[in-house]
Design an enzyme around this catalytic site. Sequence first.
Site, PDB file in Angstrom:
ATOM      1  N   LYS A   1       4.665   8.605   4.738  1.00 59.33           N
ATOM      2  CA  LYS A   1       3.921   9.472   3.566  1.00 59.33           C
ATOM      3  C   LYS A   1       4.005   8.833   2.026  1.00 59.33           C
ATOM      4  O   LYS A   1       4.753   8.110   1.776  1.00 59.33           O
ATOM      5  CB  LYS A   1       4.632  10.969   3.599  1.00 59.33           C
ATOM      6  CG  LYS A   1       6.161  10.905   3.088  1.00 59.33           C
ATOM      7  CD  LYS A   1       6.674  12.316   3.266  1.00 59.33           C
ATOM      8  CE  LYS A   1       8.297  12.385   2.862  1.00 59.33           C
ATOM      9  NZ  LYS A   1       8.753  13.706   3.334  1.00 59.33           N
TER      10      LYS A   1
ATOM     11  N   ARG B   1      10.961  26.228   3.280  1.00 57.11           N
ATOM     12  CA  ARG B   1       9.863  25.281   2.433  1.00 57.11           C
ATOM     13  C   ARG B   1       8.709  25.456   3.687  1.00 57.11           C
ATOM     14  O   ARG B   1       7.681  26.309   3.230  1.00 57.11           O
ATOM     15  CB  ARG B   1      10.398  23.962   2.447  1.00 57.11           C
ATOM     16  CG  ARG B   1       9.470  23.213   1.574  1.00 57.11           C
ATOM     17  CD  ARG B   1      10.222  21.809   1.066  1.00 57.11           C
ATOM     18  NE  ARG B   1      10.346  20.938   2.406  1.00 57.11           N
ATOM     19  CZ  ARG B   1      10.463  19.704   2.490  1.00 57.11           C
ATOM     20  NH1 ARG B   1      10.816  18.852   1.290  1.00 57.11           N
ATOM     21  NH2 ARG B   1      10.491  18.998   3.603  1.00 57.11           N
TER      22      ARG B   1
ATOM     23  N   MET C   1       4.459   3.349 -22.773  1.00 56.53           N
ATOM     24  CA  MET C   1       3.381   3.420 -21.758  1.00 56.53           C
ATOM     25  C   MET C   1       3.197   2.192 -20.871  1.00 56.53           C
ATOM     26  O   MET C   1       3.124   2.278 -19.555  1.00 56.53           O
ATOM     27  CB  MET C   1       2.112   3.857 -22.167  1.00 56.53           C
ATOM     28  CG  MET C   1       1.077   4.434 -21.199  1.00 56.53           C
ATOM     29  SD  MET C   1      -0.530   4.878 -21.696  1.00 56.53           S
ATOM     30  CE  MET C   1      -0.220   6.350 -22.516  1.00 56.53           C
TER      31      MET C   1
ATOM     32  N   TYR D   1       9.250   3.041 -30.309  1.00 55.36           N
ATOM     33  CA  TYR D   1       9.064   4.564 -30.823  1.00 55.36           C
ATOM     34  C   TYR D   1      10.317   5.362 -31.242  1.00 55.36           C
ATOM     35  O   TYR D   1      11.202   5.160 -30.384  1.00 55.36           O
ATOM     36  CB  TYR D   1       8.054   5.275 -29.733  1.00 55.36           C
ATOM     37  CG  TYR D   1       6.786   5.063 -29.644  1.00 55.36           C
ATOM     38  CD1 TYR D   1       5.885   5.214 -30.559  1.00 55.36           C
ATOM     39  CD2 TYR D   1       6.322   4.382 -28.480  1.00 55.36           C
ATOM     40  CE1 TYR D   1       4.540   4.879 -30.241  1.00 55.36           C
ATOM     41  CE2 TYR D   1       5.031   4.164 -28.099  1.00 55.36           C
ATOM     42  CZ  TYR D   1       4.165   4.281 -29.075  1.00 55.36           C
ATOM     43  OH  TYR D   1       2.885   4.107 -28.809  1.00 55.36           O
TER      44      TYR D   1
HETATM   45  C1  LIG Z   1       9.951  13.166   3.889  1.00 56.28           C
HETATM   46  C2  LIG Z   1      10.326  13.564   5.400  1.00 56.28           C
HETATM   47  C3  LIG Z   1      11.387  12.928   6.198  1.00 56.28           C
HETATM   48  C4  LIG Z   1      11.943  11.752   5.867  1.00 56.28           C
HETATM   49  O1  LIG Z   1      12.913  11.805   5.044  1.00 56.28           O
HETATM   50  P1  LIG Z   1      14.023  10.515   4.287  1.00 56.28           P
HETATM   51  O2  LIG Z   1      14.903  11.470   3.774  1.00 56.28           O
HETATM   52  O3  LIG Z   1      13.127   9.893   3.491  1.00 56.28           O
HETATM   53  O4  LIG Z   1      14.273   9.758   5.543  1.00 56.28           O
HETATM   54  C5  LIG Z   1      11.621  13.226   7.413  1.00 56.28           C
HETATM   55  N1  LIG Z   1      11.040  14.744   7.769  1.00 56.28           N
HETATM   56  C6  LIG Z   1      10.433  15.448   7.010  1.00 56.28           C
HETATM   57  C7  LIG Z   1       9.889  16.771   7.299  1.00 56.28           C
HETATM   58  C8  LIG Z   1       9.992  14.930   5.791  1.00 56.28           C
HETATM   59  O5  LIG Z   1       9.341  15.841   4.808  1.00 56.28           O
END
Ligand SMILES: *Cc1c(COP(=O)(O)O)cnc(C)c1O
Length: 363
Positions: free
Chosen positions: A36, A132, A306, A258
Site C-alpha cells: 500500500k 478502526r 521547502m 529561516y
Molecule cells: C499496513 C498493514 C499491514 C502491514 O503492517 P506493517 O506494520 O507495515 O507490517 C498489515 N495489515 C494491515 C491491515 C495493514 O493496514
Amino acid sequence: MMAPQAILTVDLGAIAANWAALAARHPGGAVAGVVKADAYGLGAAPVARALLAAGCRHFFVAHLAEGVALRAALGLGPMVAVLNGFPPGADAGAGLLPVLNGLADAAAWTAAARAAGRAPPAILHIDTGMARLGLEAREVARLAAEPALLAGLDLRFVMTHLACADEPEHPLNALQLARFEAACARLPPAAREAPRSLANSSGLFLGPRFASDLARPGCALYGVNPTPGVPNPMRQVASLVAPVLQLREVAAGESVGYGATWVAARPSRIATVAAGYADGYLRALSGRAAGSFAGQAVPLVGRVSMDLTTFDVTDVPGIAPGDRIELIGPDNTPDDVAARAGTIGYEILTALGARYRREYRAA
Ligand SMILES: *Cc1c(COP(=O)(O)O)cnc(C)c1O
C-alpha cells in the site's frame, strides 16, 4: 554539469531478501507483501515485481486504484486484496479481492453474488482491538445468528490486525489472539474453516502462537525495524543522497536559514543540498538530524526549507559542489531519521517525495 537532483536508490535485492527472511520465520503459512501507499513510498510496481519473483503470491494495497495499478503491473495470478474495500464491480474486472470491513460491506457483496449467480472471492476482517475497520463484536454476534449474511461469498481469508505487535509484552497482543479465535469460532461454517491471516511485520516476531495461514508484513520488507529496542534484523533498502548545490563560509555570529535559528559559533562551512520538506525530508528534522559524507556525520543546521537543507561541513575537508550528502542510508536509517523527527520509520518512507531520481538496484 551534474543534474542537481537528489537520488533515491531502492535495493530490490534487499527487499527480496527481507521477504525470504520473513517467510523463513513463518514456515506453516504464506507471507504476503503489503505494498500500500506505493510500497511505503518506494514504488509499488517495481517492488511488487521483485516480491513476485522472490515467491510472494499475495499482495495487499489500501486503495482500489492502487489495486488496479498493481494488477496491471503483476498480471493475473497473484492475489491482490484491497484493505479499504470497494463496492462490487468497481475494480472493472481487475480481479481484486475486497476486504469486507463490516456487515454492510458483506451485504453489498452477498447481494452482488446473488445477482451474478457466482461466488466472488473476498477477505473478512474482524476487529479485535483496533476500533478502526473490521467487524465489531456485535456484528460477529449477528453473523452467528444469521449465517446467511455471508451466503454466496468465497472467503479466501478471515483476518484481524494487531494494534501493539511492536510491543511484545503488551497484554493486548494475547487478548487480540483470544478474541480472534473466539470470533472465528462463532462464524458460519464456511467462514470458520477459511484460512486465517494475522501478523503484520512485528507480529511475525511474537512467536509461533501468532502464526497463521497468511502473514501480512509491510514495513519490515522495506528495512524498518519490526523489533524496536532490539537490533534490526532486516536489511536496509532505501538510500537518499542529495547533491551539494553550493558551499559557503559563514563567520562566527552569522545565522543560517529561516528564523535565523542556527548561529555559527565558529567560522563554519555550510553545504546547501537540493532536498527539503517538499521532498519528504521533514521540517521537524530542523536542527535535529545529521547527514553523512564519506562515512562522516555532518550536522543539519538551521531549518529545513521547502527545497533546500543546510549542513555544517566545517569538519569535512574536501567536500565540493556536486558531491552528494546521504540523508537516508546505512548511517541514517529511516528509523534513525524518524527518531530525530519524533515519528516512525513508516512515515519517513511514505513521505518520500516525487522529485527524486529513482534508481532500482535489481534483485
Ligand atoms: C499496513 C498493514 C499491514 C502491514 O503492517 P506493517 O506494520 O507495515 O507490517 C498489515 N495489515 C494491515 C491491515 C495493514 O493496514
